[in-house]
Design a protein around this motif. Sequence first.
Motif, PDB file in Angstrom:
ATOM      1  N   ILE A 252      -0.306  -8.277   3.019  1.00 38.13           N
ATOM      2  CA  ILE A 252       0.762  -7.833   3.923  1.00 38.13           C
ATOM      3  C   ILE A 252       2.003  -7.467   3.119  1.00 38.13           C
ATOM      4  CG2 ILE A 252       2.385  -8.601   5.708  1.00 38.13           C
ATOM      5  CD1 ILE A 252       0.066 -10.282   6.873  1.00 38.13           C
ATOM      6  N   VAL A 253       2.337  -8.313   2.155  1.00 32.79           N
ATOM      7  CA  VAL A 253       3.538  -8.084   1.351  1.00 32.79           C
ATOM      8  C   VAL A 253       3.321  -6.970   0.332  1.00 32.79           C
ATOM      9  CG1 VAL A 253       5.126  -9.149  -0.303  1.00 32.79           C
ATOM     10  CG2 VAL A 253       4.287 -10.470   1.647  1.00 32.79           C
ATOM     11  N   ASP A 254       2.153  -6.953  -0.302  1.00 33.00           N
ATOM     12  CA  ASP A 254       1.890  -6.090  -1.453  1.00 33.00           C
ATOM     13  C   ASP A 254       1.436  -4.675  -1.128  1.00 33.00           C
ATOM     14  OD1 ASP A 254       2.589  -7.531  -3.598  1.00 33.00           O
ATOM     15  OD2 ASP A 254       0.568  -8.046  -4.245  1.00 33.00           O
ATOM     16  N   VAL A 255       0.743  -4.506  -0.016  1.00 31.21           N
ATOM     17  CA  VAL A 255       0.062  -3.229   0.222  1.00 31.21           C
ATOM     18  C   VAL A 255       1.059  -2.075   0.314  1.00 31.21           C
ATOM     19  CG1 VAL A 255       0.014  -3.322   2.770  1.00 31.21           C
ATOM     20  CG2 VAL A 255      -1.839  -2.176   1.532  1.00 31.21           C
ATOM     21  N   TYR A 256       2.272  -2.355   0.744  1.00 33.00           N
ATOM     22  CA  TYR A 256       3.312  -1.315   0.820  1.00 33.00           C
ATOM     23  C   TYR A 256       3.627  -0.764  -0.568  1.00 33.00           C
ATOM     24  CZ  TYR A 256       8.005   0.685   1.376  1.00 33.00           C
ATOM     25  OH  TYR A 256       9.093   1.518   1.346  1.00 33.00           O
ATOM     26  N   SER A 257       3.985  -1.656  -1.508  1.00 36.05           N
ATOM     27  CA  SER A 257       4.381  -1.183  -2.835  1.00 36.05           C
ATOM     28  C   SER A 257       3.199  -0.632  -3.624  1.00 36.05           C
ATOM     29  CB  SER A 257       5.059  -2.308  -3.623  1.00 36.05           C
ATOM     30  OG  SER A 257       4.229  -3.447  -3.681  1.00 36.05           O
ATOM     31  N   LEU A 258       2.013  -1.213  -3.444  1.00 36.58           N
ATOM     32  CA  LEU A 258       0.840  -0.714  -4.163  1.00 36.58           C
ATOM     33  C   LEU A 258       0.431   0.671  -3.665  1.00 36.58           C
ATOM     34  CD1 LEU A 258      -1.289  -3.979  -4.455  1.00 36.58           C
ATOM     35  CD2 LEU A 258      -0.067  -2.795  -6.286  1.00 36.58           C
ATOM     36  N   THR A 259       0.471   0.880  -2.351  1.00 38.53           N
ATOM     37  CA  THR A 259       0.165   2.197  -1.798  1.00 38.53           C
ATOM     38  C   THR A 259       1.189   3.223  -2.280  1.00 38.53           C
ATOM     39  OG1 THR A 259      -0.768   1.173   0.184  1.00 38.53           O
ATOM     40  CG2 THR A 259      -0.227   3.510   0.329  1.00 38.53           C
ATOM     41  N   LEU A 260       2.445   2.819  -2.265  1.00 36.24           N
ATOM     42  CA  LEU A 260       3.524   3.702  -2.723  1.00 36.24           C
ATOM     43  C   LEU A 260       3.316   4.082  -4.188  1.00 36.24           C
ATOM     44  CD1 LEU A 260       6.259   5.069  -2.507  1.00 36.24           C
ATOM     45  CD2 LEU A 260       7.352   2.832  -2.547  1.00 36.24           C
ATOM     46  N   ALA A 261       3.000   3.083  -5.024  1.00 35.10           N
ATOM     47  CA  ALA A 261       2.789   3.362  -6.450  1.00 35.10           C
ATOM     48  C   ALA A 261       1.591   4.275  -6.670  1.00 35.10           C
ATOM     49  CB  ALA A 261       2.590   2.047  -7.212  1.00 35.10           C
ATOM     50  N   ALA A 262       0.503   4.031  -5.917  1.00 32.19           N
ATOM     51  CA  ALA A 262      -0.728   4.800  -6.111  1.00 32.19           C
ATOM     52  C   ALA A 262      -0.577   6.260  -5.686  1.00 32.19           C
ATOM     53  CB  ALA A 262      -1.872   4.150  -5.342  1.00 32.19           C
ATOM     54  N   LEU A 263       0.300   6.530  -4.715  1.00 36.96           N
ATOM     55  CA  LEU A 263       0.379   7.880  -4.139  1.00 36.96           C
ATOM     56  C   LEU A 263       1.626   8.658  -4.545  1.00 36.96           C
ATOM     57  CD1 LEU A 263      -0.887   7.229  -0.484  1.00 36.96           C
ATOM     58  CD2 LEU A 263      -2.168   8.109  -2.436  1.00 36.96           C
ATOM     59  N   LEU A 264       2.527   8.032  -5.302  1.00 31.43           N
ATOM     60  CA  LEU A 264       3.808   8.676  -5.612  1.00 31.43           C
ATOM     61  C   LEU A 264       3.617  10.003  -6.356  1.00 31.43           C
ATOM     62  CD1 LEU A 264       6.769   7.976  -5.140  1.00 31.43           C
ATOM     63  CD2 LEU A 264       6.792   6.820  -7.337  1.00 31.43           C
ATOM     64  N   VAL A 265       2.838   9.965  -7.428  1.00 28.66           N
ATOM     65  CA  VAL A 265       2.627  11.182  -8.217  1.00 28.66           C
ATOM     66  C   VAL A 265       1.810  12.198  -7.427  1.00 28.66           C
ATOM     67  CG1 VAL A 265       1.658  12.106 -10.347  1.00 28.66           C
ATOM     68  CG2 VAL A 265       2.791   9.883 -10.356  1.00 28.66           C
ATOM     69  N   THR A 266       0.808  11.713  -6.696  1.00 25.84           N
ATOM     70  CA  THR A 266      -0.037  12.591  -5.886  1.00 25.84           C
ATOM     71  C   THR A 266       0.783  13.358  -4.857  1.00 25.84           C
ATOM     72  OG1 THR A 266      -1.943  11.140  -6.150  1.00 25.84           O
ATOM     73  CG2 THR A 266      -1.964  12.634  -4.268  1.00 25.84           C
ATOM     74  N   CYS A 267       1.672  12.642  -4.164  1.00 28.74           N
ATOM     75  CA  CYS A 267       2.492  13.293  -3.137  1.00 28.74           C
ATOM     76  C   CYS A 267       3.470  14.278  -3.765  1.00 28.74           C
ATOM     77  CB  CYS A 267       3.241  12.238  -2.319  1.00 28.74           C
ATOM     78  SG  CYS A 267       2.193  11.297  -1.203  1.00 28.74           S
ATOM     79  N   GLY A 268       3.959  13.971  -4.972  1.00 29.19           N
ATOM     80  CA  GLY A 268       4.846  14.910  -5.649  1.00 29.19           C
ATOM     81  C   GLY A 268       4.136  16.207  -5.984  1.00 29.19           C
ATOM     82  N   THR A 269       2.910  16.099  -6.488  1.00 28.17           N
ATOM     83  CA  THR A 269       2.124  17.291  -6.810  1.00 28.17           C
ATOM     84  C   THR A 269       1.803  18.093  -5.556  1.00 28.17           C
ATOM     85  OG1 THR A 269       1.135  16.087  -8.659  1.00 28.17           O
ATOM     86  CG2 THR A 269       0.022  18.092  -7.946  1.00 28.17           C
TER      87      THR A 269
END
Length: 500
Positions: free
Chosen positions: A50-67
């Motif tokens: 619950i606590v972690d999935v927000y930051s982990l999802t954000l980290a995993a998709l940050l570069v992808t969403c930028g591209t």
Amino acid sequence: MPPAHPRRWLVLAVVSGSLLLCGTDLTVLHVAVPRMSEELQPSPAELLWIVDVYSLTLAALLVTCGTLGDRIGRRRMVLSGFFTFGLASTACAFAATTGQLIAARAALGVGAAMIMASTVAIIRVVFSDDRERAVAIGIWTAAHSVGATIGPLVGGLVTEKWGWGAVFLINVPVIVVILAVGARVIPESRNPLPRRWDMASVVLSVLGLVGVVYALKQAGEHAGVNAPIVVCTVVGAVLLYVFVRRQRRIPEPLLDFSLFGERRFTTATLCVIGCFGSYVALLFFLTQWLQQVGEYSPLRAGLALMPLAGANAVGAVTAPWAANRWGNRWSLTAALALFAVAMATIAATGDTGHYAVLLAPLICAGYGAGIVMTLGADSIMSAAQPERSGEAAAIQETSFELGAGLGVAVLGTVLTAAYRASLPTVPGLGGSDRATAEESFSAMEGLIPHLPGRTAGALLHAGQHAYDRGFTAVTAIAAIGLAGTATLAALLLRPRSAEK
């Protein structure tokens, strides 16, 4: 030079306001966790998700969403992010089960990634003047840090008055205003020569990260290793290995790992991950410790974190002065060492009944972390060649979010294991009730109303003692990790000229 956008400061207000919300959502749930746990009864692993999935999802998709934003349009990407963030916030607020809340928090991370990935590019488009752009990026960067800092206080105020779900619901009216204004003032822009969006890399990175973190959380919940945990670890590690290999081979990688061939770049990135991970974990576990062991109210716990947060802001502001006086290398080393000493002091002397004893180490921890976050990010950018600043910035942003997720995941696993190992035998407590009490502190609290008075009192005291030992283990291990990182900074952040 192209003409300045007439509404550039309003555009900055919109994107900075959205980033303030992204930062707030990184920490706003921390104070609300005890109330939420009473209602949803998550397992230790589920609570960490619950606590972690927000930051982990954000980290995993940050570069992808930028591209992807470079291809489809940054305005379209950021507006879609606003909409997703608002929708996910509503889903979080009304989640009735742990699974629903985890899924909604993951969607919240997706929305935040869509927002954060495109806003820097938008700022660069609307601010054509170099000096104005530097100020704008400084304000944009500070917005996320301010959001993360005020998150616990906002969470405490809102939880005490309206319940844990309201910590997400407060996002909705703000997002509605941001979406309405942003749709009118944010200009569309694209990269005329966008990088190829490699779907295989996205899948490999996300699944690999999920597999490793899932195995870590399950190992903590089961206080050991079994076949499924080993399989998840191996599969996740293999996927991440294949991801790294693929990035090195394809002409347009999501993350350019060749940058890590520069020793100072790698060291600075490790400093940021270790420091921000320890800082966010301290924010999270300190709020639980104060409420569950010290019996603080959510608001009082949020207020107790303000010296830590305030010192963090002061550290970030004074970091350039420290760097000018002693240089990045020794300022980073000293700040990491200060943070490590502060964590060790909390481990050795921390007592929820004597907050004054906690005050000095909390201020030192916040100040040291603020310096590291600022100078670490600067060291990452300065270690890369100017023409590769875009790739360096992407890794810098990812390292902050990845540090937050991994810090809570690793240290949360430590706390769960220490809590279980430290829970003493309670007279009158049956075997099944003992197993329930070992699951988590919130599960133990759920037993108390159904037990005889003497047994209930003894169990509460035992659970608080065990959680206190778990928090001590967390701060001690974080102190060791930070001391190791300080040593790395001292040895490996030598400037190139020092090697000749």
